[in-house]
Structures are given as structure tokens and as C-alpha cells.
Write a protein that holds these residues in place. Sequence first.
Motif, PDB file in Angstrom:
ATOM      1  N   SER A 131     -12.381  19.369  -1.776  1.00 23.42           N
ATOM      2  CA  SER A 131     -11.017  19.348  -2.274  1.00 23.42           C
ATOM      3  C   SER A 131     -10.039  18.984  -1.172  1.00 23.42           C
ATOM      4  N   ALA A 132     -10.292  19.421   0.061  1.00 23.61           N
ATOM      5  CA  ALA A 132      -9.407  19.090   1.173  1.00 23.61           C
ATOM      6  C   ALA A 132      -9.539  17.624   1.557  1.00 23.61           C
ATOM      7  N   SER A 133     -10.764  17.085   1.588  1.00 19.35           N
ATOM      8  CA  SER A 133     -10.959  15.701   1.993  1.00 19.35           C
ATOM      9  C   SER A 133     -10.459  14.733   0.934  1.00 19.35           C
ATOM     10  N   ALA A 134     -10.387  15.149  -0.314  1.00 13.26           N
ATOM     11  CA  ALA A 134      -9.873  14.283  -1.361  1.00 13.26           C
ATOM     12  C   ALA A 134      -8.383  14.032  -1.175  1.00 13.26           C
ATOM     13  N   SER A 135      -7.680  14.970  -0.563  1.00 13.37           N
ATOM     14  CA  SER A 135      -6.242  14.833  -0.430  1.00 13.37           C
ATOM     15  C   SER A 135      -5.805  14.348   0.951  1.00 13.37           C
ATOM     16  N   SER A 136      -6.677  14.383   1.955  1.00 19.12           N
ATOM     17  CA  SER A 136      -6.268  13.946   3.285  1.00 19.12           C
ATOM     18  C   SER A 136      -7.397  13.213   3.986  1.00 19.12           C
ATOM     19  N   GLU A 137      -6.979  12.276   4.824  1.00 21.29           N
ATOM     20  CA  GLU A 137      -7.930  11.528   5.635  1.00 21.29           C
ATOM     21  C   GLU A 137      -7.382  11.536   7.055  1.00 21.29           C
ATOM     22  N   ILE A 138      -8.078  12.197   7.955  1.00 24.98           N
ATOM     23  CA  ILE A 138      -7.628  12.330   9.334  1.00 24.98           C
ATOM     24  C   ILE A 138      -8.218  11.178  10.147  1.00 24.98           C
TER      25      ILE A 138
ATOM     26  N   ASP B  76      -7.757   8.515  13.872  1.00 25.08           N
ATOM     27  CA  ASP B  76      -7.245   8.466  15.245  1.00 25.08           C
ATOM     28  C   ASP B  76      -6.222   7.329  15.392  1.00 25.08           C
ATOM     29  N   THR B  77      -5.648   7.216  16.574  1.00 26.78           N
ATOM     30  CA  THR B  77      -4.599   6.226  16.823  1.00 26.78           C
ATOM     31  C   THR B  77      -5.105   4.807  16.623  1.00 26.78           C
ATOM     32  N   LYS B  78      -6.299   4.531  17.111  1.00 21.01           N
ATOM     33  CA  LYS B  78      -6.866   3.179  16.997  1.00 21.01           C
ATOM     34  C   LYS B  78      -6.982   2.758  15.531  1.00 21.01           C
ATOM     35  N   GLU B  79      -7.465   3.670  14.695  1.00 25.34           N
ATOM     36  CA  GLU B  79      -7.602   3.371  13.267  1.00 25.34           C
ATOM     37  C   GLU B  79      -6.233   3.193  12.616  1.00 25.34           C
ATOM     38  N   LEU B  80      -5.262   4.018  13.009  1.00 23.14           N
ATOM     39  CA  LEU B  80      -3.910   3.902  12.454  1.00 23.14           C
ATOM     40  C   LEU B  80      -3.301   2.550  12.822  1.00 23.14           C
ATOM     41  N   LEU B  81      -3.482   2.126  14.070  1.00 24.47           N
ATOM     42  CA  LEU B  81      -2.989   0.821  14.505  1.00 24.47           C
ATOM     43  C   LEU B  81      -3.582  -0.296  13.657  1.00 24.47           C
TER      44      LEU B  81
ATOM     45  N   ILE C 205      -4.950  17.980  18.866  1.00 24.94           N
ATOM     46  CA  ILE C 205      -6.104  18.850  18.995  1.00 24.94           C
ATOM     47  C   ILE C 205      -6.576  18.715  20.437  1.00 24.94           C
ATOM     48  N   GLY C 206      -6.173  19.673  21.265  1.00 24.42           N
ATOM     49  CA  GLY C 206      -6.420  19.537  22.696  1.00 24.42           C
ATOM     50  C   GLY C 206      -5.591  18.370  23.198  1.00 24.42           C
ATOM     51  N   SER C 207      -6.232  17.390  23.799  1.00 22.46           N
ATOM     52  CA  SER C 207      -5.504  16.202  24.247  1.00 22.46           C
ATOM     53  C   SER C 207      -5.594  15.062  23.232  1.00 22.46           C
ATOM     54  N   ALA C 208      -6.392  15.243  22.185  1.00 23.71           N
ATOM     55  CA  ALA C 208      -6.567  14.197  21.171  1.00 23.71           C
ATOM     56  C   ALA C 208      -5.445  14.244  20.146  1.00 23.71           C
ATOM     57  N   ILE C 209      -5.025  13.066  19.717  1.00 21.56           N
ATOM     58  CA  ILE C 209      -3.994  12.964  18.683  1.00 21.56           C
ATOM     59  C   ILE C 209      -4.630  12.352  17.453  1.00 21.56           C
ATOM     60  N   ARG C 210      -4.390  12.983  16.315  1.00 25.47           N
ATOM     61  CA  ARG C 210      -4.927  12.519  15.034  1.00 25.47           C
ATOM     62  C   ARG C 210      -3.802  12.470  14.016  1.00 25.47           C
ATOM     63  N   TYR C 211      -4.011  11.692  12.968  1.00 24.49           N
ATOM     64  CA  TYR C 211      -2.997  11.508  11.937  1.00 24.49           C
ATOM     65  C   TYR C 211      -3.608  11.733  10.560  1.00 24.49           C
ATOM     66  N   ASP C 212      -2.848  12.361   9.689  1.00 24.19           N
ATOM     67  CA  ASP C 212      -3.206  12.432   8.272  1.00 24.19           C
ATOM     68  C   ASP C 212      -2.651  11.143   7.673  1.00 24.19           C
ATOM     69  N   TYR C 213      -3.521  10.208   7.349  1.00 23.92           N
ATOM     70  CA  TYR C 213      -3.110   8.864   6.953  1.00 23.92           C
ATOM     71  C   TYR C 213      -2.141   8.885   5.774  1.00 23.92           C
ATOM     72  N   GLN C 214      -2.421   9.687   4.774  1.00 30.26           N
ATOM     73  CA  GLN C 214      -1.559   9.744   3.596  1.00 30.26           C
ATOM     74  C   GLN C 214      -0.155  10.238   3.959  1.00 30.26           C
ATOM     75  N   LYS C 215      -0.068  11.240   4.817  1.00 34.34           N
ATOM     76  CA  LYS C 215       1.243  11.763   5.225  1.00 34.34           C
ATOM     77  C   LYS C 215       2.015  10.751   6.074  1.00 34.34           C
ATOM     78  N   VAL C 216       1.302   9.981   6.890  1.00 31.12           N
ATOM     79  CA  VAL C 216       1.959   8.932   7.673  1.00 31.12           C
ATOM     80  C   VAL C 216       2.545   7.883   6.730  1.00 31.12           C
ATOM     81  N   LEU C 217       1.768   7.469   5.728  1.00 23.54           N
ATOM     82  CA  LEU C 217       2.265   6.487   4.760  1.00 23.54           C
ATOM     83  C   LEU C 217       3.499   7.004   4.032  1.00 23.54           C
ATOM     84  N   GLU C 218       3.446   8.267   3.618  1.00 19.62           N
ATOM     85  CA  GLU C 218       4.590   8.864   2.926  1.00 19.62           C
ATOM     86  C   GLU C 218       5.823   8.877   3.827  1.00 19.62           C
TER      87      GLU C 218
END
Length: 102
Positions: free
Chosen positions: A41-48, A50-55, A79-92
Motif C-alpha cells: 500500500s505504501a509503494s503504490a502511493s510513493s516512489e522514492i 535518487d537525484t540521478k533518476e530525478l534528473l 537519509i544520512g548523507s544521501a538525498i532521496r525524493y518522493d517522485y509523486q510529491k516532487v511532481l505535485e
Amino acid sequence: MKHNNTPQNLQLFLATQDQLRSVVSECVKEALQISASTTQSASASSEIIDTKELLSRLGLSEPTIIRYRQKGTIPYLRIGSAIRYDYQKVLEALEKRKGGKI
């Protein structure tokens, strides 16, 4: 002699190794089923991602993404030194910023 801290419904069970293994196995199966349904249910609503994929998905430069992140234009997770994005929230967030256009 009864101790004051002992619950009244406390019972002691003796079990064989096979019985204990069976009980533990059932508990683990149940926990995995609960975890799997929660994860689905969580993965259906969000896709985390990394920066490279977002670019890659947005066709933006890294300095632009960094600037958006610093200005609070797009949400991100650290998360520590790593930066991640929730793709759907970025689009919104980008849709709100551009009035529905990315």
C-alpha cells in the motif's frame, strides 16, 4: 508464596523444540504478511528515487535540482548523507509552482 508483581493470568507452558519452532514460524509468517500488505500500500502511493533518476526523469540539470531543494521548491528526504525524493510529491510541487505545467 505469591509475588505481588506476578499477573494472575500468567501461565507457564513447557514445549518441545518442534512445538516452539512451529509457534515461531507461524508468528514470523503472520508478521511477513502484515509487512507485505503495508509495503504494497505504501509503494503504490510513493516512489522514492535518487537525484540521478530525478534528473533523468525531469530533464533538468543538477544545479537546478539543488537550487529547487535549497529554496524549498521541491520536497526531499535526507537519509544520512544521501538525498532521496518522493517522485509523486516532487511532481505535485512542480505543478503547483508552474500552475499545472512542468
